[in-house]
Enzyme design. Sequence first.
Site, PDB file in Angstrom:
ATOM      1  N   ASP A 284       2.037   1.883   3.855  1.00 59.96           N
ATOM      2  CA  ASP A 284       1.214   3.101   3.731  1.00 59.96           C
ATOM      3  C   ASP A 284       2.073   4.346   3.518  1.00 59.96           C
ATOM      4  O   ASP A 284       1.729   5.426   3.989  1.00 59.96           O
ATOM      5  CB  ASP A 284       0.283   3.284   4.942  1.00 59.96           C
ATOM      6  CG  ASP A 284      -1.034   3.960   4.552  1.00 59.96           C
ATOM      7  OD1 ASP A 284      -1.179   4.382   3.388  1.00 59.96           O
ATOM      8  OD2 ASP A 284      -1.919   4.055   5.422  1.00 59.96           O
TER       9      ASP A 284
ATOM     10  N   GLU B 281       0.866  -1.191   0.000  1.00 64.83           N
ATOM     11  CA  GLU B 281       0.000   0.000   0.000  1.00 64.83           C
ATOM     12  C   GLU B 281       0.891   1.225   0.000  1.00 64.83           C
ATOM     13  O   GLU B 281       1.075   1.895   1.017  1.00 64.83           O
ATOM     14  CB  GLU B 281      -0.954  -0.013   1.203  1.00 64.83           C
ATOM     15  CG  GLU B 281      -2.122   0.948   1.001  1.00 64.83           C
ATOM     16  CD  GLU B 281      -2.967   1.132   2.244  1.00 64.83           C
ATOM     17  OE1 GLU B 281      -3.514   0.142   2.761  1.00 64.83           O
ATOM     18  OE2 GLU B 281      -3.073   2.291   2.699  1.00 64.83           O
TER      19      GLU B 281
ATOM     20  N   HIS C 250      -9.352   0.654  -0.549  1.00 63.92           N
ATOM     21  CA  HIS C 250      -8.627   1.610   0.299  1.00 63.92           C
ATOM     22  C   HIS C 250      -9.604   2.682   0.774  1.00 63.92           C
ATOM     23  O   HIS C 250     -10.537   3.032   0.051  1.00 63.92           O
ATOM     24  CB  HIS C 250      -7.492   2.230  -0.521  1.00 63.92           C
ATOM     25  CG  HIS C 250      -6.635   3.166   0.264  1.00 63.92           C
ATOM     26  ND1 HIS C 250      -6.975   4.483   0.492  1.00 63.92           N
ATOM     27  CD2 HIS C 250      -5.453   2.961   0.892  1.00 63.92           C
ATOM     28  CE1 HIS C 250      -6.020   5.046   1.225  1.00 63.92           C
ATOM     29  NE2 HIS C 250      -5.094   4.138   1.485  1.00 63.92           N
TER      30      HIS C 250
ATOM     31  N   HIS D 104       1.771   4.717  -1.856  1.00 64.92           N
ATOM     32  CA  HIS D 104       1.004   5.653  -2.678  1.00 64.92           C
ATOM     33  C   HIS D 104       1.872   6.651  -3.431  1.00 64.92           C
ATOM     34  O   HIS D 104       2.961   7.004  -3.004  1.00 64.92           O
ATOM     35  CB  HIS D 104       0.025   6.414  -1.789  1.00 64.92           C
ATOM     36  CG  HIS D 104      -0.888   5.518  -1.015  1.00 64.92           C
ATOM     37  ND1 HIS D 104      -1.689   4.573  -1.620  1.00 64.92           N
ATOM     38  CD2 HIS D 104      -1.127   5.398   0.311  1.00 64.92           C
ATOM     39  CE1 HIS D 104      -2.389   3.935  -0.682  1.00 64.92           C
ATOM     40  NE2 HIS D 104      -2.056   4.402   0.488  1.00 64.92           N
TER      41      HIS D 104
END
Length: 327
Positions: free
Chosen positions: A282, A7, A160, A9
């Site tokens: 994240d 995850e 998400h 980004h």
Amino acid sequence: MRKIALEEHFVTEALAPYGASTAGVAQPHVWAAASRQLLDLTDQRLQEMDSAGVDVAVLSLNSPGIQAEEDAAKAVSAAQSVNDFLAETIAQHPTRFGGFAALPLQDPKAAAKELDRAVTELGFSGALVNAHTQGKYLDDPDLRVVWEHAEGLDVPLYLHPGNGYDSAHVLSGHPELVGPMWSWGTDTSTHALRLIFGGVFDDFPNAKLFLGHMGEGLPYTLWRLDSRWAFHNHHGIELARGNPSEYLRHNLYITTSGVCSDAPLLCALLALGADHILFATDHPFEDMRVATDFLDRAPLSEADRHKISHLNAERLLRVPRAEELDD
Ligand code: MN
């Protein structure tokens, strides 16, 4: 130990304005720093990955991404452009990056087609969807075509969080509860339950749903879901598998994104099993080093640590395997 993070980004200058609604959630200086990091796909990011011990990052467009586009035709072209851009970045570093596609769910057939293209032509690992798409959730009958293609391609849809379509009355007067600390989690876990009770996994029994943040609380709820399903008025809903927990054990895979704590990890391990938990950091909203240290030190068997760290990702996703790397 090899680590594949799921995850992670990014954003582009062109699509950064979609994040305007999220900016107000964060402290301004934190948002400013994260916004800079999101725009850097390679230079600083690869240094941080090296320093933290992240071997592969599967990149995804930051929330709310394409879901925020009101115009369906613009969503289709924006998704194609950003997926092409991500594919170019991956091609420059094929041993370090994978990708989750952005999908223009505003046009379900175009989204299914784009998922096909992203997986079969661009080599992506699946798709990542940020919460609702203009008020539509993934159990919407119009979106069955996307699940059909995801199941057919054997790739996951990663759900998400993002800002809710509207704000629940219980949040009124408490804007500090709106965002990733609380409301995004309840919004996302509720969205996941819509998929179960909306029959998505009865229609597509081998569909794979990924959730971040250690499963958005759901691993903690299995027994009570089943117990109270036996108590509730079913309002005509029938579950082919009988109990809601069966879908969470079968169709749900969770990642450790944004949760670096042993207690929820061990709960998830007991509830779902080590085959259904995958590593994520994240980035840039959490520190990669904190995430890798957490995984290295968590009270797991080495066999389970390998599964969570890289084996499950290698089994489930189209990411480079260590033995296939040429450098
Ligand atoms: Mn995230």
